[in-house]
Design an enzyme around this catalytic site. Structure first.
Site, mmCIF file in Angstrom:
data_model
loop_
_atom_site.group_PDB
_atom_site.id
_atom_site.type_symbol
_atom_site.label_atom_id
_atom_site.label_comp_id
_atom_site.label_asym_id
_atom_site.label_seq_id
_atom_site.Cartn_x
_atom_site.Cartn_y
_atom_site.Cartn_z
ATOM 1 N N TRP A 222 0.844 -1.215 0.000
ATOM 2 C CA TRP A 222 0.000 0.000 0.000
ATOM 3 C C TRP A 222 0.869 1.251 0.000
ATOM 4 O O TRP A 222 0.399 2.355 -0.253
ATOM 5 C CB TRP A 222 -0.955 0.012 1.202
ATOM 6 C CG TRP A 222 -0.328 0.292 2.542
ATOM 7 C CD1 TRP A 222 0.683 -0.413 3.124
ATOM 8 C CD2 TRP A 222 -0.638 1.347 3.452
ATOM 9 N NE1 TRP A 222 1.004 0.121 4.353
ATOM 10 C CE2 TRP A 222 0.212 1.212 4.587
ATOM 11 C CE3 TRP A 222 -1.548 2.400 3.450
ATOM 12 C CZ2 TRP A 222 0.178 2.075 5.683
ATOM 13 C CZ3 TRP A 222 -1.583 3.261 4.541
ATOM 14 C CH2 TRP A 222 -0.720 3.102 5.645
ATOM 15 N N ASP A 223 2.160 1.070 0.241
ATOM 16 C CA ASP A 223 3.103 2.191 0.223
ATOM 17 C C ASP A 223 2.965 2.999 -1.071
ATOM 18 O O ASP A 223 3.086 4.230 -1.073
ATOM 19 C CB ASP A 223 4.550 1.683 0.284
ATOM 20 C CG ASP A 223 4.831 0.795 1.483
ATOM 21 O OD1 ASP A 223 3.903 0.138 1.967
ATOM 22 O OD2 ASP A 223 5.996 0.746 1.914
ATOM 23 N N LYS B 11 3.255 1.888 16.233
ATOM 24 C CA LYS B 11 4.375 1.724 15.302
ATOM 25 C C LYS B 11 4.445 2.873 14.309
ATOM 26 O O LYS B 11 5.495 3.405 14.001
ATOM 27 C CB LYS B 11 4.206 0.402 14.557
ATOM 28 C CG LYS B 11 5.309 0.102 13.565
ATOM 29 C CD LYS B 11 5.030 -1.193 12.803
ATOM 30 C CE LYS B 11 6.148 -1.498 11.829
ATOM 31 N NZ LYS B 11 5.810 -2.583 10.911
ATOM 32 N N GLN B 12 3.295 3.211 13.762
ATOM 33 C CA GLN B 12 3.290 4.254 12.727
ATOM 34 C C GLN B 12 1.953 4.963 12.720
ATOM 35 O O GLN B 12 0.954 4.428 13.200
ATOM 36 C CB GLN B 12 3.572 3.646 11.361
ATOM 37 C CG GLN B 12 2.477 2.783 10.787
ATOM 38 C CD GLN B 12 2.941 2.008 9.560
ATOM 39 O OE1 GLN B 12 3.396 0.886 9.671
ATOM 40 N NE2 GLN B 12 2.818 2.606 8.394
ATOM 41 N N GLU C 179 0.834 -1.703 13.136
ATOM 42 C CA GLU C 179 0.903 -3.173 13.198
ATOM 43 C C GLU C 179 1.270 -3.674 14.597
ATOM 44 O O GLU C 179 1.409 -4.873 14.797
ATOM 45 C CB GLU C 179 1.905 -3.681 12.164
ATOM 46 C CG GLU C 179 1.409 -3.484 10.737
ATOM 47 C CD GLU C 179 2.466 -3.779 9.686
ATOM 48 O OE1 GLU C 179 3.657 -3.843 10.038
ATOM 49 O OE2 GLU C 179 2.098 -3.929 8.506
HETATM 50 C C1 BGC Z 1 4.912 -1.112 7.531
HETATM 51 C C2 BGC Z 1 3.863 -1.233 6.458
HETATM 52 C C3 BGC Z 1 4.551 -1.140 5.113
HETATM 53 C C4 BGC Z 1 5.674 -2.153 4.995
HETATM 54 C C5 BGC Z 1 6.473 -1.985 3.724
HETATM 55 C C6 BGC Z 1 5.954 -2.183 7.328
HETATM 56 O O1 BGC Z 1 6.936 -2.070 8.321
HETATM 57 O O2 BGC Z 1 4.329 -1.259 8.802
HETATM 58 O O3 BGC Z 1 2.927 -0.197 6.585
HETATM 59 O O4 BGC Z 1 3.614 -1.347 4.104
HETATM 60 O O5 BGC Z 1 6.557 -2.001 6.073
HETATM 61 O O6 BGC Z 1 7.066 -0.730 3.670
#
Ligand code: BGC
Length: 770
Positions: free
Chosen positions: A358-359, A601-602, A489
């Site tokens: 999804w990035d 986390k984000q 996550e």
């Molecule tokens: C992130 C995801 C991301 C993936 C690839 C993961 O660490 O939590 O949001 O899509 O890395 O960049």
């Protein structure tokens, strides 16, 4: 954090050879051109620690899944972009001793990535174990104008001796993926041939039948004169071809080898044609010669920079950081092929398998929208459209019906290949980002043609998924979405993740809006589509009902959106109060401890506020930011950029700048201690957003370009280029003023700090800043 590159506006410079840093440098100095790329391995033999990697976009392998406990619905494979033929190899022997930087005394060493012109240089002076000293200078690039071509100039100068030099340019298909699940090799040899000054090797993947062909030609000069020693030893073995040429040299002689390589794949050419075409391409490159190819390269990069450069005056570190990010993004994806996408590590490493996440939609599209022709972003939309059938199949496997689509979390060809249940099955918010990208494209470009052409099909399929995934809770008397993982996550199987509920309903509403637009403007096309998709008014009624009655968790006392049900039941600790030794928590805490904690986390709620900013007043944004930022550990590289943009929005400029610093030199300073795995390519697009949307305050609202710039304290000025609806704008701001130079003929309407302006083609606008 490790800071060992010299600060320079246009170059990444490493001085001195520290074997401990080699893998980091291999990532940072990577080269690519959208079609292929490679880590910055050495041409000559190297027995030290190294991750050797050459990758061809879209050539992947369905490596068998490895999991501890199989769960129904898991994908059979985890696809990975393959490490393919090592084409840079040139073995060197000096008086019968192999040149190997791990085995000789390195007196001087310098590597320079020239981002302005797109090449990598290396210079070193070494003494071999027999006391022979040589100076080596190399230049290597992957052509931006000839997608299959890579070129190397490798010069050796004898410093203190006369003797025999043996050079062996080779191609080697005996390569492995370091992340192979069962230590398998993925290539079979199809054919090869080796002649004096020319060789090729053709390989095929053991599954899926991708063919790749690599062909080399080369030329030698001694002290500037072309030489063609008649005695060439030919070597070949399984997947390997080489020439070896021995040249007697005197002290101070300089021998240069120019190696021209073409890498082609069956993705672009018919298999029976592959060998012929590849050989022709490498021969043509050789005939045109190194200097011409290098000029072409510099020209292609100057064009890229004209359209995408960001200039920061007064802060070399920030300048280098942002240019590095733009350089890597342009090396990773050029947007010419709608079948390609952007892996989180691009061509710089193997982590994440080179798959699409999804990035792309959430972070990369804004960069390409502003810095490249709109066809590039449209191709990214088409990529998902072309995988719609697979997304529908994917949803069917999970029990959804009637054309509902769940796009995969990770994919190569539309099939899901991620196999952690909490991500594969639960991180469904990704579906919303794909819908949002359509909105983003239309909103930015004003081009609505994609809606009828193909986007409505995607929107309806995603909306159908949301409508089926939401369930009605009688106790709440509301629709709820249960058992999900949000962007954060560090929490799984939660109920009513605010971001997921929000993006689900937003998608439903946007789809309805698009249907409305088409019913007014493309009636015939809409009828065709509703027939094709068997779409009816009952669905519309149902969607409206869900939108109206969706449940959003909130904390009324705090006046914030709650990340998910029960978030406030967690022990509320702030990141600043954590023992420094526990950070990053993903390397220091058990997984269950992470899940039980309140640490994020984000960006999650804040990700939603960023996407739907116009729906919230500043006070709401501030309350949520002030609550969530201190609880966010930013252990995803995708996080700080969103926090930068929101901090800028609420006027927390120090915070914005601090967050930006974290993002902009993430790889150059090895901030997360993982650059050796590859660079964080997709988060580099986030860094670009941090400057342009954060410091520049750029938005597009109701077809108008909005700029609300502020400049970090110690920057003298910041300027960036954007393409917007046929114009190319050069936007520069200082503490006092904003200047916008329209570099094209088309006029543009814009607003700066709520004042409207009309900027004629080729005109300059100057606005005093508050
Ligand atoms: C992130 C995801 C991301 C993936 C690839 C993961 O660490 O939590 O949001 O899509 O890395 O960049």
């Amino acid at each position: 954090m490790k800071h060992y590159f010299e600060l320079n506006e246009w170059n990444i410079i490493e001085k001195g050879f520290n074997t401990d840093n080699n893998e980091i440098s291999e990532s940072v100095f990577s080269l690519g051109n959208g079609y292929m790329g490679q880590r910055a391995n050495f041409e000559e033999d190297y027995s030290g620690i190294s991750l050797k990697g050459n990758y061809i976009a879209g050539v992947y392998y369905p490596d068998k899944t490895r999991v501890g406990w199989w769960k129904n619905g898991y994908p059979e494979y985890f696809a990975k972009v393959l490490n393919s033929t090592n084409w840079i190899g040139i073995s060197i022997k000096i008086n019968d001793i192999t040149l190997d930087l791990a085995k000789c005394s390195v007196r001087e060493f310098e590597r320079v990535l020239n981002m302005k012109e797109g090449y990598l240089k290396r210079r070193f002076v070494v003494a071999l174990e027999n006391g022979n000293e040589i100076e080596v200078n190399t230049t290597r690039f992957i052509s931006m104008t000839r997608s299959e071509i890579g070129v190397i100039k490798y010069s050796i100068k004898l410093l203190n001796f006369s003797g025999k030099l043996e050079v062996s340019p080779y191609l080697d298909g005996n390569v492995v993926n370091c992340d192979s699940n069962y230590d398998e090799t993925f290539w079979d040899e199809i054919s090869k041939d080796v002649k004096p000054y020319e060789a090729y090797v053709m390989l095929k993947t053991k599954k899926l039948d991708f063919h790749i062909c690599t062909s080399m030609t080369f030329e030698l000069t001694k002290n500037g004169e072309v030489i063609k020693p008649p005695l060439v030893t030919l070597d070949e073995s399984e997947k390997y071809v080489a020439n070896t040429i021995s040249v007697d040299c005197d002290k101070n002689d300089e021998l240069v080898i120019y190696k021209y390589v073409a890498n082609t794949s069956s993705r672009y050419y018919e298999i029976p044609e592959l060998i012929k075409i590849t050989r022709e391409l490498s021969t043509k490159a050789k005939n045109d010669g190194f200097e011409i190819l290098l000029k072409e390269q510099a020209f292609a990069w100057s064009k890229k920079w004209q359209e995408s450069d960001i200039v920061i005056e007064g802060d070399v570190s920030a300048q280098q950081g942002i240019r590095f990010n733009i350089f890597q993004l342009n090396q990773t994806y050029t947007g010419e092929d709608y079948r390609l996408n952007i892996g989180p590590k691009g061509f710089t490493g193997e982590k994440y398998g080179g798959g699409t996440y999804w990035d792309t939609e959430a972070y990369c599209i804004p960069f390409y929208l502003s810095t490249a022709n709109e066809k590039v972003s449209k191709n990214l939309l088409l990529y998902r459209y072309n995988q719609l059938d697979k997304a529908i199949e994917n949803a069917e496997k999970l029990g959804f019906k009637n054309g509902a689509a769940l796009y995969p979390m990770v994919t190569m060809n539309g099939e899901e290949c991620h196999n952690e249940w909490e991500i594969t099955f639960e991180e469904i918010h990704r579906n919303g980002a794909i819908a949002y990208a359509i909105y983003n494209y239309v909103n930015y470009t004003g081009d609505k043609s994609c809606l009828g052409e193909f986007s409505l099909e995607v929107l309806i399929a995603i909306s159908r998924f949301w409508a089926q995934r939401a369930t009605f809770s009688t106790s709440k008397n509301k629709y709820v979405i249960l058992g999900v993982t949000g962007p954060n996550e560090y929490e799984n199987n939660v109920n009513n993740n605010w971001y997921t509920n929000k993006i689900a309903c937003w998608t439903l509403a946007y789809t309805l809006k698009v249907i409305n637009y088409l019913s007014e403007n493309e009636t015939k096309r809409l009828s065709e589509l509703t027939l094709k998709l068997n779409f009816n008014d009952d669905e519309i009624i149902n969607w409206k009902n869900i939108i109206k009655n969706m449940y959003y968790p909130r904390d009324e006392a705090l006046g914030i959106f709650l990340q998910q049900d029960g978030y406030m039941d967690k022990e509320q600790i702030l990141v600043k109060d954590l023992d420094k030794k526990s950070i990053p928590i993903n390397q220091n805490w058990s997984w269950d401890r992470i899940l039980r904690s309140c640490f994020i986390k984000q960006a999650d709620v804040l990700q939603g506020i960023y996407l739907f900013e116009q729906e919230y007043d500043i006070a709401t944004i501030k309350r949520n930011f002030d609550f969530y930022e201190p609880r966010t550990v930013h252990e995803s590289s995708l996080s700080p950029c969103i926090h930068t943009i929101l901090a800028a929005k609420i006027g927390d400029y120090d915070k914005a700048y601090n967050m930006y610093l974290r993002a902009s030199r993430l790889d150059l300073d090895n901030y997360n201690n993982d650059t050796k795995d590859g660079c964080h390519i997709t988060s580099m697009a986030g860094t670009w957003m941090a400057v342009v949307h954060g410091f520049g305050g750029l938005r597009v609202i109701n077809n108008k370009l909005i700029l609300n710039p502020f400049i970090p304290d110690h920057w003298c000025s910041c300027s960036f280029k954007i393409m917007f609806r046929g114009t190319l704008l050069n936007i520069k701001f200082t503490k006092e003023a904003l200047q916008i130079q329209n570099e094209h003929e088309i006029p543009v309407n814009l607003s700066v700090y709520e004042n409207d302006y009309y900027l004629n083609g080729n005109d300059l606008l100057e606005v005093k800043l508050p």
